[in-house]
Design a protein around this motif. Structure first.
Motif: not given
Length: 217
Positions: A156-181
């Motif tokens: 459960l700890s791994f899942l919570v940390l993984g979801l957190t990491f995925a969320t922060t990564g999604f936000i940052w990567c989305l910013c990269l995609a918008l800026l690059a496009s």
């Protein structure tokens, strides 16, 4: 909570790690610049889904296999690198028609523009991230530092940390995609430049594949 120690510290570390340029960032930027905002968005979704796959693998202990077996690590690495090189070769050799071609006459524009295969782009992002063994090993090395070793349900700890990491990564990567496009939007309106960007993207993908081949466990 959930056996996690210093959760705020993990969030801050995750953000800093996401800001560090890597294969995923280059993949998303390249996709977004050559094929636009929609392609970038679905690439982000694919990469994020790959992170969730690694989270599940780490939670169930399967990623330990990559850490303990050089053969498994090498096999996954070669699959991921081959796939990146395949995508790059495909972009270099395909006879592409422009995605935008906004400076063409209406009839010619309708005939020459092609719709994006969103599912294909998403799938490619998932495969690219999932078959990068360095991500799995990173999860195994990084996550346990924030998990209480005495906590009974570490999955459960791994899942919570993984979801957190995925969320922060999604936000940052989305910013990269918008800026690059956005940065390349005017360039992509020129059919010739758009084709050149696609060729450059192909070369970058091959470079990423070669780089992955040189990675060691």
């Amino acid at each position: 909570m959930f056996g996690i120690e210093n959760y705020l510290g993990f969030v801050m570390a995750a953000i800093l790690l996401n800001l560090t340029p890597g294969t995923d960032s280059m993949y998303i930027i390249t996709r977004s610049m050559s094929q636009g905002q929609t392609a970038g968005f679905y690439s982000v979704l694919g990469i994020t889904s790959g992170i969730l796959v690694h989270t599940l693998l780490a939670a169930f202990g399967l990623s330990v296999l990559l850490a303990s077996s050089p053969l498994a690590f090498t096999l996954v690495k070669y699959i991921g690198a081959s796939y990146l090189c395949y995508l790059g070769f495909k972009m270099l050799t395909s006879k592409q028609t422009p995605l935008l071609a906004s400076n063409l006459p209406d009839k010619e524009k309708m005939a020459s523009t092609r719709p994006l295969d969103r599912w294909q782009i998403y799938k490619q992002g998932v495969i690219t991230n999932t078959f990068n063994p360095k991500v799995a090993l990173f999860f195994l090395a990084f996550f346990p530092q924030f998990i209480d070793p005495s906590y009974a349900n570490s999955m459960l700890s791994f899942l919570v940390l993984g979801l957190t990491f995925a969320t922060t990564g999604f936000i940052w990567c989305l910013c990269l995609a918008l800026l690059a496009s956005k940065f390349s939007e005017n360039l992509r309106k020129n059919p010739t430049v758009e084709v050149i960007l696609n060729k450059i993207s192909g070369a970058v993908f091959i470079g990423l594949g070669i780089k992955l081949l040189t990675e060691k466990a």
